[in-house]
Write an enzyme that holds these catalytic residues in place. Structure first.
Site, PDB file in Angstrom:
ATOM      1  N   THR A 252       0.823  -1.201   0.000  1.00  0.00           N
ATOM      2  CA  THR A 252       0.000   0.000   0.000  1.00  0.00           C
ATOM      3  C   THR A 252       0.858   1.252   0.000  1.00  0.00           C
ATOM      4  O   THR A 252       2.020   1.232   0.433  1.00  0.00           O
ATOM      5  CB  THR A 252      -0.956  -0.009   1.207  1.00  0.00           C
ATOM      6  OG1 THR A 252      -1.912   1.027   1.051  1.00  0.00           O
ATOM      7  CG2 THR A 252      -0.198   0.175   2.510  1.00  0.00           C
ATOM      8  N   GLN A 274      -0.634   5.108   6.941  1.00  0.00           N
ATOM      9  CA  GLN A 274      -0.361   4.164   5.854  1.00  0.00           C
ATOM     10  C   GLN A 274       0.811   3.265   6.207  1.00  0.00           C
ATOM     11  O   GLN A 274       0.812   2.070   5.894  1.00  0.00           O
ATOM     12  CB  GLN A 274      -0.076   4.947   4.567  1.00  0.00           C
ATOM     13  CG  GLN A 274      -0.556   4.262   3.311  1.00  0.00           C
ATOM     14  CD  GLN A 274      -2.067   4.057   3.314  1.00  0.00           C
ATOM     15  OE1 GLN A 274      -2.810   4.781   3.971  1.00  0.00           O
ATOM     16  NE2 GLN A 274      -2.528   3.068   2.589  1.00  0.00           N
ATOM     17  N   HIS A 277       0.354  -0.224   7.983  1.00  0.00           N
ATOM     18  CA  HIS A 277      -0.064  -1.452   7.317  1.00  0.00           C
ATOM     19  C   HIS A 277       1.024  -2.515   7.280  1.00  0.00           C
ATOM     20  O   HIS A 277       0.767  -3.695   7.529  1.00  0.00           O
ATOM     21  CB  HIS A 277      -0.476  -1.144   5.874  1.00  0.00           C
ATOM     22  CG  HIS A 277      -1.882  -0.686   5.727  1.00  0.00           C
ATOM     23  ND1 HIS A 277      -2.969  -1.514   5.801  1.00  0.00           N
ATOM     24  CD2 HIS A 277      -2.390   0.552   5.491  1.00  0.00           C
ATOM     25  CE1 HIS A 277      -4.084  -0.832   5.626  1.00  0.00           C
ATOM     26  NE2 HIS A 277      -3.766   0.425   5.435  1.00  0.00           N
ATOM     27  N   GLU A 343      -1.485   5.010  -5.177  1.00  0.00           N
ATOM     28  CA  GLU A 343      -2.728   4.324  -4.812  1.00  0.00           C
ATOM     29  C   GLU A 343      -3.677   5.322  -4.137  1.00  0.00           C
ATOM     30  O   GLU A 343      -4.841   5.432  -4.499  1.00  0.00           O
ATOM     31  CB  GLU A 343      -2.404   3.168  -3.868  1.00  0.00           C
ATOM     32  CG  GLU A 343      -3.620   2.417  -3.360  1.00  0.00           C
ATOM     33  CD  GLU A 343      -3.260   1.406  -2.287  1.00  0.00           C
ATOM     34  OE1 GLU A 343      -4.113   0.543  -1.993  1.00  0.00           O
ATOM     35  OE2 GLU A 343      -2.149   1.485  -1.706  1.00  0.00           O
ATOM     36  N   HIS A 344      -3.159   6.029  -3.127  1.00  0.00           N
ATOM     37  CA  HIS A 344      -3.919   7.066  -2.433  1.00  0.00           C
ATOM     38  C   HIS A 344      -3.153   8.381  -2.567  1.00  0.00           C
ATOM     39  O   HIS A 344      -1.968   8.438  -2.253  1.00  0.00           O
ATOM     40  CB  HIS A 344      -4.055   6.769  -0.933  1.00  0.00           C
ATOM     41  CG  HIS A 344      -4.543   5.401  -0.610  1.00  0.00           C
ATOM     42  ND1 HIS A 344      -3.685   4.349  -0.330  1.00  0.00           N
ATOM     43  CD2 HIS A 344      -5.803   4.903  -0.497  1.00  0.00           C
ATOM     44  CE1 HIS A 344      -4.398   3.271  -0.055  1.00  0.00           C
ATOM     45  NE2 HIS A 344      -5.689   3.575  -0.158  1.00  0.00           N
ATOM     46  N   ASP A 377     -10.757   4.339   3.506  1.00  0.00           N
ATOM     47  CA  ASP A 377     -10.577   2.934   3.868  1.00  0.00           C
ATOM     48  C   ASP A 377     -11.861   2.327   4.431  1.00  0.00           C
ATOM     49  O   ASP A 377     -12.111   1.129   4.269  1.00  0.00           O
ATOM     50  CB  ASP A 377      -9.471   2.795   4.914  1.00  0.00           C
ATOM     51  CG  ASP A 377      -8.080   2.956   4.340  1.00  0.00           C
ATOM     52  OD1 ASP A 377      -7.932   2.833   3.107  1.00  0.00           O
ATOM     53  OD2 ASP A 377      -7.141   3.203   5.117  1.00  0.00           O
ATOM     54  N   HIS A 436     -14.295 -13.648 -45.971  1.00  0.00           N
ATOM     55  CA  HIS A 436     -15.073 -12.744 -45.131  1.00  0.00           C
ATOM     56  C   HIS A 436     -16.112 -12.011 -45.989  1.00  0.00           C
ATOM     57  O   HIS A 436     -17.279 -11.883 -45.606  1.00  0.00           O
ATOM     58  CB  HIS A 436     -14.150 -11.713 -44.460  1.00  0.00           C
ATOM     59  CG  HIS A 436     -13.427 -12.239 -43.257  1.00  0.00           C
ATOM     60  ND1 HIS A 436     -12.601 -13.317 -43.303  1.00  0.00           N
ATOM     61  CD2 HIS A 436     -13.423 -11.800 -41.969  1.00  0.00           C
ATOM     62  CE1 HIS A 436     -12.097 -13.531 -42.099  1.00  0.00           C
ATOM     63  NE2 HIS A 436     -12.590 -12.630 -41.263  1.00  0.00           N
TER      64      HIS A 436
END
Length: 449
Positions: A252, A274, A277, A343-344, A377, A436
């Site tokens: 993360t 963060q 984590h 990500e954030h 979150d 075709h």
């Protein structure tokens, strides 16, 4: 505790986008290296089914599950035993997530290309989905919410959740995932839950699992979503094609773009949140204010010593994946965070909403002083399953669309086909694919109408 990178002056101007990405902090996350570890695990599950899952649970989670599927009465018991405040918080999280995700519903579109010629795009949910919920250093009932809600809103008919058994569980929950995860599943109406973790869970979803006597334990799925460690990511990469996947989630990360108007205590608290984590979690501050950088460092020193997971946080903040990046101005900061593709991404600047509107690459953007990542979150209503490792430049977070497939339905009359027959034949012949074109002319006596 946290390193600095100085990109002021002409340092930033000398770097193109690729070079800039290489100098910014990023966690080492070598999924390719993990493939050699997960390949035999996945093969073991494919060949030996349920018994392999028990063996692997004993090997990696120190639990040998007797029942791989969690019984209904255990799920119900977990919800009964859930503390009332946690239940209320989960219910509010679910309510807000449903509000946001229900607004993502797509409707079929009908385009009349010509009279008698219609193309319809139908949005059809994936039939069966496997949702992975990690269970390592922390318990993630919020990940149950973030995976299940958009799948349910999309109309997925069959949902299965897998989460690793917890060796510390006792009593009725011995051999099963954390009871809070079980309670979240029960609260959401998910009754197919497996006590299987890691790469073996992804393999179970891909191949299904049977007992030695042929009894089906778990049917294969079409799509697997949800975050996990490097081995989960490697199993997703290995099995992609057998199953669809949402993403290969890495460690993360948070990036904060801030100027001298930002509150150093808020910034420090968000960086720490963060880092909590995982030791590989990335916390990055990009600022044009050396004074703010100094104040944030001071605040980090004070706050880290008071946090519960001090050792883990210190390791993350002092790692190569974290740092403070100094730039000349907010415009330069925008260029840096766009290259980073967090990500954030938090924007704590003057005119934060205006600055946020100029960002192109981020999993989710949090605007102003009162939208910390932790809000997203749990209870903003947004989804927290987001692209990591810079993948936000080409991928989006989990949403209702993740569980839908667009199918074009082509409906032409004889007259509408006749009108475009020459175009089809010309293009087919230009590609040296005359059959075709003949598939069209066959409908008109083997000649152009």
């Amino acid at each position: 505790m946290i390193s600095r990178i100085d990109l002021r002056g002409d340092a930033l101007a000398r770097l193109d986008a690729r070079q800039l990405r290489t100098v910014l902090p990023r966690a080492e996350f070598d999924v390719d290296a993990a493939l050699g570890t997960v390949r035999p695990i996945c093969e073991q599950v494919r060949e030996h089914g349920a018994e392999a899952l028990r063996d692997l649970g004993e090997r990696f989670d120190h639990v040998r599950p007797t029942q791989l599927r969690v019984p209904a009465e255990v799920l119900a018991s977990a919800l009964r035993d859930l503390p009332s405040d946690v239940r209320s918080a989960l219910e509010e999280s679910i309510r807000r997530a449903r509000l946001v995700h229900e607004d993502q519903r797509r409707v079929d579109t009908v385009t009349q290309v010509v009279p008698g010629g219609v193309v319809i795009e139908r949005h059809v949910p994936v039939e069966r989905v496997g949702l992975y919920v990690p269970g390592g250093r922390a318990v993630y009932p919020s990940s149950v919410v973030m995976n299940v809600v958009p799948a349910q809103v999309a109309g997925v008919g069959s949902l299965a959740v897998a989460s690793p058994p917890q060796a510390d569980n006792t009593g009725a929950y011995a051999g099963y995932p954390h009871p809070t995860i079980l309670a979240a599943c029960e609260l959401l109406g998910v009754d197919e839950v497996y006590t299987v973790g890691g790469a073996q869970a992804i393999a179970m979803f891909a191949y299904g699992a049977r007992e030695d006597d042929g009894t089906v334990v778990c049917e294969p799925v079409n799509l697997v979503t949800g975050p996990g460690n490097i081995y989960v990511a490697a199993a997703k990469r290995l099995l992609q094609g057998v199953i669809g996947i949402d993403a290969e989630a890495g460690p993360t990360e948070i990036a904060i773009l801030a100027d001298d108007s930002a509150d150093a205590q808020y910034v420090a608290a968000d960086l720490i949140s963060q880092a909590e984590h995982d030791p590989l979690a990335a916390s990055v501050l990009v600022t044009d204010s050396p004074e703010l950088a100094d104040a944030v460092e001071t605040a980090l020193q004070e706050r880290v010593s008071r946090t519960k997971h001090e050792i883990r946080v210190k390791e993350a903040l002092s790692g190569a994946q974290s740092g403070i990046v100094l730039v000349d101005d907010v415009e330069a900061g925008v260029r840096v965070v766009d290259a980073y593709g967090a990500e954030h991404l938090e924007i704590q600047t003057r005119d934060a909403a205006e600055v946020a509107a100029g960002i192109r690459n981020a999993g989710a953007i949090f605007v102003g002083d009162y939208a910390p990542v932790s809000l997203g979150d749990y209870a903003a209503g947004s989804n927290h399953v987001l692209p990591t490792g810079g993948c936000a430049c080409h991928s989006a977070g989990l949403s209702v669309q993740s569980f839908l497939r667009g199918i074009h339905v082509v409906d032409y009359t004889r007259e509408a086909l006749a009108d475009v027959a020459a175009t089809v034949v010309t293009l087919a012949n230009s590609e040296d694919l005359p059959a075709h074109g003949q598939a069209v002319t066959a409908r008109f006596g083997d000649a152009l109408p």
